[in-house]
Design a protein around this motif. Structure first.
Motif: not given
Length: 160
Positions: A22-27, A29-38, A72-73, A136-137
Motif C-alpha cells: 500500500l505504501f510503495d510510493s513512500v517506500a 523515497m530516498p533514504g526511507v527504509t521499508s519492509t514488506y512481508i507477504s 525514516a530518521d 515509523q509506520l
C-alpha cells in the motif's frame, strides 16, 4: 515480445506473491527504509506465528495476510516530517478508526483499526509513531479482534 509482456501481466495478476504494498510510493523515497512481508512468508511454519510483538506488547492475529513497515530518521535523505506527511495522505484515504493515541512533547503514537464488522473483527491495523528524530509506520493485514486489542492497550503506554 508482445506475448512475453502479456504473459508477464497475466502472471502478475494471478500471483499474490507479487502483490504491491500500500505504501510503495513512500517506500520509493530516498533514504526511507521499508519492509514488506507477504502472506506466503507469513503462512509458512516458523514465521511470525500467532502474534507480532512491539515493545513487549503483542498484536494477536488469527490469519496474517501481510506486514509492511516504513521508517525514516533524521539521517535519512527524506526527512521524517516529509515521510509522515506522505503516509498521512494515504492513511486519510483509508477507512480507519482510531483505537489509541498517546502524545508527548516530542511526538505521538497512534493505533488505527479498519472499521469493525458485525463480529467485531477488523482486517487491518495501522500503527504510526513519530518523534522529533524519526517516523515509523507498521501496517498489518489479517483478522483481528478489536475488543481484544482495545483491552490489551487500554492501560498501556506505547513507546514504539
Amino acid at each position: 515480445m508482445k506475448r512475453f509482456f502479456l504473459s508477464l501481466i497475466v502472471l502478475l495478476a494471478i500471483c499474490p506473491a507479487f502483490a504491491q504494498s500500500l505504501f510503495d510510493s513512500v517506500a520509493d523515497m530516498p533514504g526511507v527504509t521499508s519492509t514488506y512481508i507477504s502472506n506466503e512468508f507469513l503462512s509458512n511454519p516458523g514465521s511470525a506465528g500467532g502474534a507480532i510483538y512491539l515493545n513487549g506488547a503483542s498484536i494477536p492475529a488469527e490469519n496474517y495476510k501481510s506486514l509492511e513497515i516504513i521508517s525514516a530518521d533524521e539521517d535519512s535523505a527524506t526527512k521524517p516530517e516529509v515521510v509522515a506527511a506522505a503516509c498521512r495522505k494515504i492513511i486519510d484515504g483509508m477507512d480507519l478508526q482510531l483505537l489509541l493515541r498517546t502524545r508527548d512533547d516530542d511526538g505521538y503514537n497512534r493505533i488505527y483499526v479498519g472499521r469493525p464488522g458485525d463480529d467485531n473483527s477488523s482486517k487491518t491495523i495501522l500503527i504510526e509513531s513519530k518523534d522529533e528524530d524519526s517516523y515509523q509506520l507498521v501496517y498489518i493485514r489479517g483478522e483481528f479482534d478489536v475488543q481484544e486489542l482495545a483491552r490489551r492497550y487500554s492501560n498501556y503506554n506505547l513507546n514504539l
